[in-house]
Design an enzyme around this catalytic site. Structure first.
Site, PDB file in Angstrom:
ATOM      1  CG  ASN A  79      -6.847  -0.917   0.258  1.00 34.98           C
ATOM      2  OD1 ASN A  79      -5.802  -0.746  -0.731  1.00 34.98           O
ATOM      3  ND2 ASN A  79      -6.536  -1.222   1.435  1.00 34.98           N
ATOM      4  CG  HIS A 127      -3.140   3.395   0.934  1.00 34.01           C
ATOM      5  ND1 HIS A 127      -3.646   3.142  -0.172  1.00 34.01           N
ATOM      6  CD2 HIS A 127      -3.449   2.532   1.575  1.00 34.01           C
ATOM      7  CE1 HIS A 127      -3.988   1.630  -0.039  1.00 34.01           C
ATOM      8  NE2 HIS A 127      -3.763   1.452   1.052  1.00 34.01           N
ATOM      9  CB  CYS A 167      -1.016  -0.026   0.946  1.00 35.10           C
ATOM     10  SG  CYS A 167      -2.049  -1.393   1.143  1.00 35.10           S
TER      11      CYS A 167
HETATM   12  O1  UT7 Z   1      -4.133  -0.686   3.124  1.00 31.51           O
HETATM   13  C1  UT7 Z   1      -4.056  -1.218   4.489  1.00 31.51           C
HETATM   14  C2  UT7 Z   1      -4.871  -2.404   4.261  1.00 31.51           C
HETATM   15  N1  UT7 Z   1      -5.758  -2.756   5.367  1.00 31.51           N
HETATM   16  C3  UT7 Z   1      -6.484  -1.843   5.869  1.00 31.51           C
HETATM   17  O2  UT7 Z   1      -6.428  -0.715   6.084  1.00 31.51           O
HETATM   18  C4  UT7 Z   1      -7.695  -2.478   6.781  1.00 31.51           C
HETATM   19  C5  UT7 Z   1      -7.640  -2.187   8.169  1.00 31.51           C
HETATM   20  N2  UT7 Z   1      -8.670  -2.952   8.998  1.00 31.51           N
HETATM   21  C6  UT7 Z   1      -9.961  -2.753   8.592  1.00 31.51           C
HETATM   22  O3  UT7 Z   1     -10.084  -1.976   8.003  1.00 31.51           O
HETATM   23  C7  UT7 Z   1     -10.929  -3.528   9.469  1.00 31.51           C
HETATM   24  O4  UT7 Z   1     -10.122  -4.267  10.726  1.00 31.51           O
HETATM   25  C8  UT7 Z   1     -11.838  -4.318   8.827  1.00 31.51           C
HETATM   26  C9  UT7 Z   1     -12.660  -3.566   8.143  1.00 31.51           C
HETATM   27  C10 UT7 Z   1     -11.087  -5.302   7.890  1.00 31.51           C
HETATM   28  C11 UT7 Z   1     -12.525  -5.359   9.881  1.00 31.51           C
HETATM   29  O5  UT7 Z   1     -13.334  -4.407  10.564  1.00 31.51           O
HETATM   30  P1  UT7 Z   1     -13.480  -4.920  12.062  1.00 31.51           P
HETATM   31  O6  UT7 Z   1     -14.354  -3.922  12.786  1.00 31.51           O
HETATM   32  O7  UT7 Z   1     -11.871  -4.996  12.627  1.00 31.51           O
HETATM   33  O8  UT7 Z   1     -14.006  -6.367  12.146  1.00 31.51           O
HETATM   34  P2  UT7 Z   1     -13.504  -7.622  12.684  1.00 31.51           P
HETATM   35  O9  UT7 Z   1     -12.517  -8.317  11.858  1.00 31.51           O
HETATM   36  O10 UT7 Z   1     -13.215  -7.513  14.078  1.00 31.51           O
HETATM   37  O11 UT7 Z   1     -14.615  -8.560  12.636  1.00 31.51           O
HETATM   38  C12 UT7 Z   1     -15.941  -8.270  13.141  1.00 31.51           C
HETATM   39  C13 UT7 Z   1     -17.097  -9.098  13.037  1.00 31.51           C
HETATM   40  C14 UT7 Z   1     -16.565 -10.346  13.183  1.00 31.51           C
HETATM   41  O12 UT7 Z   1     -17.780 -11.548  13.717  1.00 31.51           O
HETATM   42  P3  UT7 Z   1     -17.630 -11.955  15.045  1.00 31.51           P
HETATM   43  O13 UT7 Z   1     -16.507 -12.790  15.585  1.00 31.51           O
HETATM   44  O14 UT7 Z   1     -17.830 -10.416  15.881  1.00 31.51           O
HETATM   45  O15 UT7 Z   1     -19.086 -12.691  15.164  1.00 31.51           O
HETATM   46  C15 UT7 Z   1     -16.133 -10.957  11.671  1.00 31.51           C
HETATM   47  O16 UT7 Z   1     -16.267 -12.530  11.359  1.00 31.51           O
HETATM   48  O17 UT7 Z   1     -17.495  -9.183  11.548  1.00 31.51           O
HETATM   49  C16 UT7 Z   1     -17.148 -10.381  10.898  1.00 31.51           C
HETATM   50  N3  UT7 Z   1     -16.934  -9.998   9.617  1.00 31.51           N
HETATM   51  C17 UT7 Z   1     -17.815  -9.869   8.496  1.00 31.51           C
HETATM   52  N4  UT7 Z   1     -19.190  -9.558   8.636  1.00 31.51           N
HETATM   53  C18 UT7 Z   1     -19.815  -9.243   7.390  1.00 31.51           C
HETATM   54  C19 UT7 Z   1     -15.777  -9.873   9.269  1.00 31.51           C
HETATM   55  N5  UT7 Z   1     -15.619  -9.671   7.659  1.00 31.51           N
HETATM   56  C20 UT7 Z   1     -17.096  -9.494   7.447  1.00 31.51           C
HETATM   57  C21 UT7 Z   1     -17.767  -9.282   6.218  1.00 31.51           C
HETATM   58  N6  UT7 Z   1     -19.175  -9.094   6.352  1.00 31.51           N
HETATM   59  N7  UT7 Z   1     -17.103  -9.035   5.114  1.00 31.51           N
END
Ligand code: UT7
Length: 335
Positions: free
Chosen positions: A292, A262, A115
């Site tokens: 992204n 970014h 990135c």
């Molecule tokens: O360029 C750099 C690259 N990356 C980034 O900048 C990403 C940085 N991180 C993020 O943007 C966030 O961490 C995410 C958007 C990827 C994820 O959001 P989060 O609030 O950190 O969610 P999480 O991974 O803690 O997951 C929360 C819940 C989980 O369910 P439970 O365990 O609470 O039941 C996941 O399984 O959301 C679930 N989940 C989803 N639900 C629906 C994870 N992905 C999805 C999805 N749709 N696509």
């Protein structure tokens, strides 16, 4: 010593629009979750079998940048190609682009900083131009993510975020020290290398082993991301590296005409905007439409912002990025 200045920007994204609702037919996700967590509404993904790829998208972005810069490909003295999704393991995408564009024998350098790839590439181009070694540099960021992502519920944390596309910039020598790239600031922290990575296909696991053990449930074949750790580090590092760029150039946030982060996640960009007290018209985001696109995200956003008249002569433009490695960086440009 010379400065370097961007004189042309271009971008290309595939025609195929994939909305959040489209993804919800493939995996357990929905528009509300994706929009709330990331701000993304749709992304462009290459249609499998279309023949499009990282290099071919980069070529189209480069052609637009050359045209807008009014520079011939024959005047390019260095190609820099940033990508985490090259067409081939080796050689790099820089030489493939050189061949596809029918360019001569100028050097082609690949950058592997994910990135942050475009900001790293900008800094490398800047060093070569400042020392007088090269006059015109073509810098490309291009990513074909969808070829390697897991579009099942198992891969949803990653596959809803990333999109395909390419952006490019033409940099040239500038003799007025007040113009062009004023400073770049680069960092990395390798202890987090495996927190956002693809661990499967590699020299650690060569083809006979992969073929013999192939297991479609083996998540090492797909990108892995520790989303929360990436998010937490991103907001801290973005802030640090922006502060450094402002400080180095005796500027405050008020002096910034346009901040182009970014496009990692709209929530990260909004956090940074709030932290520095930037108004909405001081920040450019297009992640809603493209997701992204890693090394391509800043040049796509710059190319669009420029075409919309949001980057003008004498503007102060700030770029910042954070991503896999971890790597991060910023650049301050006087347009
Ligand atoms: O360029 C750099 C690259 N990356 C980034 O900048 C990403 C940085 N991180 C993020 O943007 C966030 O961490 C995410 C958007 C990827 C994820 O959001 P989060 O609030 O950190 O969610 P999480 O991974 O803690 O997951 C929360 C819940 C989980 O369910 P439970 O365990 O609470 O039941 C996941 O399984 O959301 C679930 N989940 C989803 N639900 C629906 C994870 N992905 C999805 C999805 N749709 N696509």
């Amino acid at each position: 010593m010379y400065r370097s200045r961007i004189i042309g920007l271009g971008h290309f994204v595939p025609d195929n629009v994939v909305t959040n609702d489209d993804l919800s037919t493939l995996m357990d996700t929905d528009d509300a979750w994706i929009t709330e967590r990331t701000g993304i509404k749709e992304r462009r993904l290459i249609k499998k079998g279309s023949g499009e790829g990282t290099t071919s998208m980069g070529v189209k972005a480069a052609q637009m940048a050359l045209e807008r810069a009014n520079v011939s490909k024959d005047d390019i003295e260095l190609i820099i190609f940033a990508t985490l999704s090259p067409d081939l393991y080796f050689p790099g995408s820089g030489v493939l682009l050189q061949d596809q564009m029918g360019m001569g024998t100028c050097p082609a350098l690949d950058i592997r900083n994910q990135c942050s790839g475009f900001v790293y590439g900008l800094s490398v181009a800047d060093q070569f131009i400042k020392t007088g070694m090269y006059k015109n540099v073509l810098l490309v960021g291009s990513e074909y993510h969808s070829g390697g992502m897991d579009f099942t519920t198992r891969g949803r944390t990653v596959s809803v975020i990333f999109g395909d596309g390419a952006g490019a910039a033409i940099l040239t020598r500038e003799t007025d020290a007040t113009k062009g790239i004023q400073s770049t600031h680069l960092y990395s922290e390798g202890k987090y290398a495996e927190e956002l990575a693809i661990l499967g296909p590699s020299t650690q696991r060569w083809i006979p082993e992969i073929v013999a053990d192939y297991d479609e449930d083996d998540m090492r074949y797909h990108p892995y991301m520790n989303g929360q750790l990436v998010f937490k580090n991103a907001v801290v590092r973005f802030s640090e590296v922006i502060k450094e760029a402002l400080h180095k150039n005796n500027k405050t946030a008020e002096d910034i005409d346009l901040f182009i982060p970014h496009q990692a996640n709209l929530r990260i960009a909004q956090f940074v905007q709030k932290k520095f007290g930037l108004a909405d018209n001081q920040v450019y985001n297009n992640i809603m439409r493209y997701g992204n696109t890693t090394a391509a995200s800043i040049p796509i956003a710059m190319s669009e912002a420029w075409a919309e008249g949001k980057i003008k002569k004498d503007d102060t433009i700030l770029l910042a990025a954070f991503g896999s490695g971890f790597t991060w960086g910023s650049a301050l440009i006087h347009w």
